[in-house]
Design an enzyme around this catalytic site. Sequence first.
Site, PDB file in Angstrom:
ATOM      1  N   LYS A  14       8.835 -29.110 -13.429  1.00  0.00           N
ATOM      2  CA  LYS A  14       9.217 -28.410 -11.776  1.00  0.00           C
ATOM      3  C   LYS A  14       9.451 -28.718 -11.218  1.00  0.00           C
ATOM      4  O   LYS A  14      10.711 -28.281 -10.624  1.00  0.00           O
ATOM      5  CB  LYS A  14       8.056 -27.616 -12.036  1.00  0.00           C
ATOM      6  CG  LYS A  14       7.959 -26.270 -13.751  1.00  0.00           C
ATOM      7  CD  LYS A  14       6.984 -25.408 -12.283  1.00  0.00           C
ATOM      8  CE  LYS A  14       6.091 -25.488 -11.878  1.00  0.00           C
ATOM      9  NZ  LYS A  14       4.930 -26.783 -13.207  1.00  0.00           N
ATOM     10  N   ARG A  89       0.700 -17.794  -9.571  1.00  0.00           N
ATOM     11  CA  ARG A  89      -0.035 -17.851 -10.808  1.00  0.00           C
ATOM     12  C   ARG A  89      -0.686 -17.920 -11.655  1.00  0.00           C
ATOM     13  O   ARG A  89      -1.450 -17.379 -12.711  1.00  0.00           O
ATOM     14  CB  ARG A  89      -1.131 -19.464 -10.108  1.00  0.00           C
ATOM     15  CG  ARG A  89      -0.284 -20.632  -9.956  1.00  0.00           C
ATOM     16  CD  ARG A  89      -1.125 -21.920  -9.834  1.00  0.00           C
ATOM     17  NE  ARG A  89      -1.288 -23.155  -9.100  1.00  0.00           N
ATOM     18  CZ  ARG A  89      -0.531 -23.695  -9.866  1.00  0.00           C
ATOM     19  NH1 ARG A  89      -0.089 -23.663 -10.705  1.00  0.00           N
ATOM     20  NH2 ARG A  89      -0.556 -24.713  -8.729  1.00  0.00           N
ATOM     21  N   ARG A 128       3.340 -40.631 -18.203  1.00  0.00           N
ATOM     22  CA  ARG A 128       3.125 -40.630 -16.781  1.00  0.00           C
ATOM     23  C   ARG A 128       1.217 -41.391 -15.943  1.00  0.00           C
ATOM     24  O   ARG A 128       1.231 -41.973 -14.980  1.00  0.00           O
ATOM     25  CB  ARG A 128       3.297 -39.536 -15.552  1.00  0.00           C
ATOM     26  CG  ARG A 128       3.092 -38.971 -14.589  1.00  0.00           C
ATOM     27  CD  ARG A 128       4.266 -37.855 -14.001  1.00  0.00           C
ATOM     28  NE  ARG A 128       3.325 -37.191 -14.074  1.00  0.00           N
ATOM     29  CZ  ARG A 128       3.259 -35.929 -14.252  1.00  0.00           C
ATOM     30  NH1 ARG A 128       4.808 -35.328 -13.830  1.00  0.00           N
ATOM     31  NH2 ARG A 128       2.293 -34.546 -14.597  1.00  0.00           N
ATOM     32  N   ARG A 134      -3.331 -43.491 -14.637  1.00  0.00           N
ATOM     33  CA  ARG A 134      -5.066 -42.100 -14.330  1.00  0.00           C
ATOM     34  C   ARG A 134      -5.781 -41.817 -15.738  1.00  0.00           C
ATOM     35  O   ARG A 134      -5.031 -41.770 -16.163  1.00  0.00           O
ATOM     36  CB  ARG A 134      -4.425 -41.091 -13.859  1.00  0.00           C
ATOM     37  CG  ARG A 134      -3.236 -41.501 -12.622  1.00  0.00           C
ATOM     38  CD  ARG A 134      -2.525 -40.051 -12.020  1.00  0.00           C
ATOM     39  NE  ARG A 134      -3.474 -38.685 -12.209  1.00  0.00           N
ATOM     40  CZ  ARG A 134      -2.803 -37.374 -12.393  1.00  0.00           C
ATOM     41  NH1 ARG A 134      -1.661 -37.397 -11.768  1.00  0.00           N
ATOM     42  NH2 ARG A 134      -3.380 -36.060 -12.351  1.00  0.00           N
ATOM     43  N   ARG A 145      -5.015 -28.449 -20.100  1.00  0.00           N
ATOM     44  CA  ARG A 145      -4.527 -27.333 -19.139  1.00  0.00           C
ATOM     45  C   ARG A 145      -3.629 -26.600 -19.538  1.00  0.00           C
ATOM     46  O   ARG A 145      -3.474 -25.807 -18.927  1.00  0.00           O
ATOM     47  CB  ARG A 145      -4.044 -28.692 -18.442  1.00  0.00           C
ATOM     48  CG  ARG A 145      -4.735 -29.594 -17.377  1.00  0.00           C
ATOM     49  CD  ARG A 145      -5.000 -30.515 -16.465  1.00  0.00           C
ATOM     50  NE  ARG A 145      -3.321 -30.675 -15.491  1.00  0.00           N
ATOM     51  CZ  ARG A 145      -2.889 -31.430 -15.899  1.00  0.00           C
ATOM     52  NH1 ARG A 145      -2.681 -33.469 -16.339  1.00  0.00           N
ATOM     53  NH2 ARG A 145      -1.199 -31.690 -15.064  1.00  0.00           N
TER      54      ARG A 145
END
Length: 194
Positions: A14, A89, A128, A134, A145
């Site tokens: 996005k 959202r 990523r 991370r 999620r």
Amino acid sequence: MTSIILLGAPGAGKGTQARLIAERLGIPAISTGEIFRTNMASDTELGRRAREYMDRGEFVPDSVTNPMVQARLAAPDTERGFLLDGYPRTLAQAHVLRDLLVDMGKRIDVVLAIEVDENEVVERILKRAQEQHRSDDTEEIIRHRLEVYHKATEPIATYYADQDLLESVDGSGTVDQVFARICEVLDRIGTERR
């Protein structure tokens, strides 16, 4: 004037597509993250309230988010249109947005939903996470999620589909391939509404 809402799961691309669309149309790409950062940097009352929630690791409530979005949509650079990324959202936020836009004499022209296979999204986010070192993005966390995202946004997608505003775009492939598909939708909509 072109006003767009961009929907898509985490990892759907996005943010990248929002920048490209905004550049092509000459409109601002507005994300709730950007609105929060701007208000906190400017030390506004809403920014201070948002920081309190974020510092506790909590979601910023609608009572803070909605007025920030309203103020941002009233800015002069939105006169030719805007792109919203990450808002609304929830269905409640979608209703607030509808009322805000009516009061401002504005409307949403299209809701673009970037659709990507869930396994591809998981792979993208894991890649990523590895590149950015991370450790918090594990497959289990990512899938959770995505589950939360689908529960929250499916009613929004249905809400906009019922208004004939929802356009699904295949989000698989390269950035350029996805952007080309989005441009096809925008060109078709622009032609239909003339």
